[in-house]
Design a protein around this motif. Structure first.
Motif, short mmCIF file in Angstrom:
data_model
loop_
_atom_site.label_atom_id
_atom_site.label_comp_id
_atom_site.label_asym_id
_atom_site.label_seq_id
_atom_site.Cartn_x
_atom_site.Cartn_y
_atom_site.Cartn_z
N GLY A 120 0.82 -1.20 0.00
CA GLY A 120 0.00 0.00 0.00
C GLY A 120 0.86 1.26 0.00
N GLY A 121 0.19 2.40 -0.16
CA GLY A 121 0.92 3.65 -0.15
C GLY A 121 0.11 4.76 -0.78
N LEU A 122 0.81 5.85 -1.08
CA LEU A 122 0.20 7.02 -1.69
C LEU A 122 0.51 7.03 -3.19
CD1 LEU A 122 -1.16 9.85 -1.52
CD2 LEU A 122 1.13 10.77 -0.99
N VAL A 123 -0.52 7.22 -3.99
CA VAL A 123 -0.35 7.24 -5.44
C VAL A 123 -1.25 8.31 -6.03
CG1 VAL A 123 -2.11 5.47 -5.82
CG2 VAL A 123 -0.29 5.80 -7.52
N GLN A 124 -0.83 8.90 -7.13
CA GLN A 124 -1.63 9.93 -7.78
C GLN A 124 -2.76 9.28 -8.59
OE1 GLN A 124 1.01 12.38 -10.12
NE2 GLN A 124 1.57 13.64 -8.35
N PRO A 125 -3.83 10.01 -8.80
CA PRO A 125 -4.91 9.49 -9.65
C PRO A 125 -4.37 9.08 -11.02
CG PRO A 125 -5.64 11.45 -8.50
CD PRO A 125 -4.18 11.33 -8.21
N GLY A 126 -4.86 7.94 -11.50
CA GLY A 126 -4.36 7.40 -12.76
C GLY A 126 -3.17 6.49 -12.61
N GLY A 127 -2.60 6.45 -11.42
CA GLY A 127 -1.43 5.62 -11.19
C GLY A 127 -1.77 4.17 -10.88
N SER A 128 -0.74 3.40 -10.56
CA SER A 128 -0.90 1.97 -10.30
C SER A 128 -0.21 1.57 -9.00
CB SER A 128 -0.30 1.14 -11.45
OG SER A 128 -0.96 1.39 -12.67
N LEU A 129 -0.72 0.52 -8.39
CA LEU A 129 -0.09 -0.11 -7.24
C LEU A 129 -0.33 -1.61 -7.35
CD1 LEU A 129 -1.04 1.96 -4.03
CD2 LEU A 129 1.25 1.65 -4.98
N ARG A 130 0.59 -2.37 -6.77
CA ARG A 130 0.37 -3.81 -6.66
C ARG A 130 0.45 -4.21 -5.20
NH1 ARG A 130 3.53 -9.15 -8.94
NH2 ARG A 130 5.01 -8.58 -7.30
N LEU A 131 -0.65 -4.73 -4.69
CA LEU A 131 -0.68 -5.24 -3.32
C LEU A 131 -0.31 -6.72 -3.32
CD1 LEU A 131 -4.01 -3.65 -2.00
CD2 LEU A 131 -1.71 -2.67 -2.07
N SER A 132 0.38 -7.12 -2.28
CA SER A 132 0.74 -8.52 -2.09
C SER A 132 0.18 -9.02 -0.76
CB SER A 132 2.26 -8.70 -2.09
OG SER A 132 2.83 -8.28 -3.31
N CYS A 133 -0.10 -10.30 -0.73
CA CYS A 133 -0.62 -10.91 0.49
C CYS A 133 0.00 -12.29 0.64
CB CYS A 133 -2.13 -11.01 0.43
SG CYS A 133 -2.88 -12.03 1.72
N ALA A 134 0.78 -12.47 1.70
CA ALA A 134 1.40 -13.76 1.98
C ALA A 134 0.60 -14.46 3.07
CB ALA A 134 2.84 -13.56 2.42
N ALA A 135 0.20 -15.70 2.80
CA ALA A 135 -0.63 -16.45 3.75
C ALA A 135 0.11 -17.70 4.20
CB ALA A 135 -1.96 -16.83 3.10
N SER A 136 0.39 -17.77 5.48
CA SER A 136 1.11 -18.93 6.01
C SER A 136 0.14 -20.03 6.40
CB SER A 136 1.96 -18.50 7.21
OG SER A 136 1.13 -18.06 8.26
N VAL A 137 -0.61 -20.51 5.44
CA VAL A 137 -1.57 -21.59 5.69
C VAL A 137 -1.08 -22.87 5.02
CG1 VAL A 137 -3.57 -20.07 5.90
CG2 VAL A 137 -2.91 -20.92 3.64
N LEU A 138 -1.47 -23.99 5.62
CA LEU A 138 -1.21 -25.25 4.95
C LEU A 138 -2.17 -25.35 3.78
CD1 LEU A 138 -0.88 -27.65 8.02
CD2 LEU A 138 0.96 -26.65 6.64
N SER A 139 -1.79 -26.04 2.76
CA SER A 139 -2.66 -26.24 1.59
C SER A 139 -3.20 -24.92 1.07
CB SER A 139 -3.84 -27.16 1.96
OG SER A 139 -3.40 -28.41 2.42
N PHE A 140 -2.29 -24.00 0.80
CA PHE A 140 -2.68 -22.68 0.28
C PHE A 140 -3.60 -22.80 -0.92
CE2 PHE A 140 -2.29 -18.26 -0.70
CZ PHE A 140 -2.17 -18.16 -2.08
N SER A 141 -3.33 -23.79 -1.76
CA SER A 141 -4.12 -23.94 -2.98
C SER A 141 -5.57 -24.31 -2.69
CB SER A 141 -3.49 -24.99 -3.90
OG SER A 141 -3.41 -26.24 -3.23
N SER A 142 -5.87 -24.71 -1.46
CA SER A 142 -7.24 -25.08 -1.09
C SER A 142 -8.07 -23.88 -0.63
CB SER A 142 -7.23 -26.12 0.04
OG SER A 142 -6.58 -27.30 -0.36
N TYR A 143 -7.46 -22.74 -0.53
CA TYR A 143 -8.15 -21.55 -0.02
C TYR A 143 -8.60 -20.63 -1.15
CZ TYR A 143 -6.80 -22.51 4.80
OH TYR A 143 -6.68 -23.07 6.05
N ASP A 144 -9.82 -20.14 -1.01
CA ASP A 144 -10.26 -19.01 -1.82
C ASP A 144 -9.61 -17.77 -1.22
OD1 ASP A 144 -13.70 -20.18 -2.07
OD2 ASP A 144 -11.92 -20.72 -3.22
N MET A 145 -9.04 -16.94 -2.08
CA MET A 145 -8.36 -15.74 -1.61
C MET A 145 -9.12 -14.51 -2.11
SD MET A 145 -5.87 -17.01 0.12
CE MET A 145 -4.97 -15.51 0.49
#
Length: 119
Positions: free
Chosen positions: A8-33
């Motif tokens: 997250g952060g501050l961005v001007q209108p029209g700009g872009s950001l990429r959010l990341s989310c790391a999940a320390s769960v077993l069987s990550f592929s079994s979760y809806d994110m």
């Protein structure tokens, strides 16, 4: 279990950001994110969901065509690419991991990351 957002952060209108989310769960592929967002005084909004297996991604009408959700199973990480950002996209963004096993539902939330769109 930990769900940790970043990017997250501050961005001007029209700009872009990429959010990341790391999940320390077993069987990550079994979760809806999913990504949610919330502005103080307003209801929490579901922004985007990527299912565990099969199915298709879903987006709120307000972000369709601008945001894209994806996941990297090897890294146990989900991303939210946000383009053409608008001031109305300003919010705290939360990542969740959700899974149903029989009659039990598991739903884990991150602490949130602030996105501010402003000139």
């Amino acid at each position: 279990v930990q769900v940790v957002e970043s990017g997250g952060g501050l961005v001007q209108p029209g700009g872009s950001l990429r959010l990341s989310c790391a999940a320390s769960v077993l069987s990550f592929s079994s979760y809806d994110m999913s990504w949610y967002r919330q502005v103080p005084g307003k209801e929490r909004e579901l922004v985007a969901t990527i299912p565990s297996v099969g199915g298709s991604t879903k987006y709120a009408d307000s972000v369709k065509g601008r945001f894209s959700i994806s996941r990297d199973t090897g890294k146990k990480t989900v991303y939210l690419q946000m383009n053409s950002l608008k001031p109305d996209d300003t919010a705290v963004y939360y990542c969740t991991a959700q899974r149903v096993v029989g009659r039990d539902e598991y739903h884990y939330w991150g602490q949130g990351t602030q996105v501010t769109v402003s000139s």
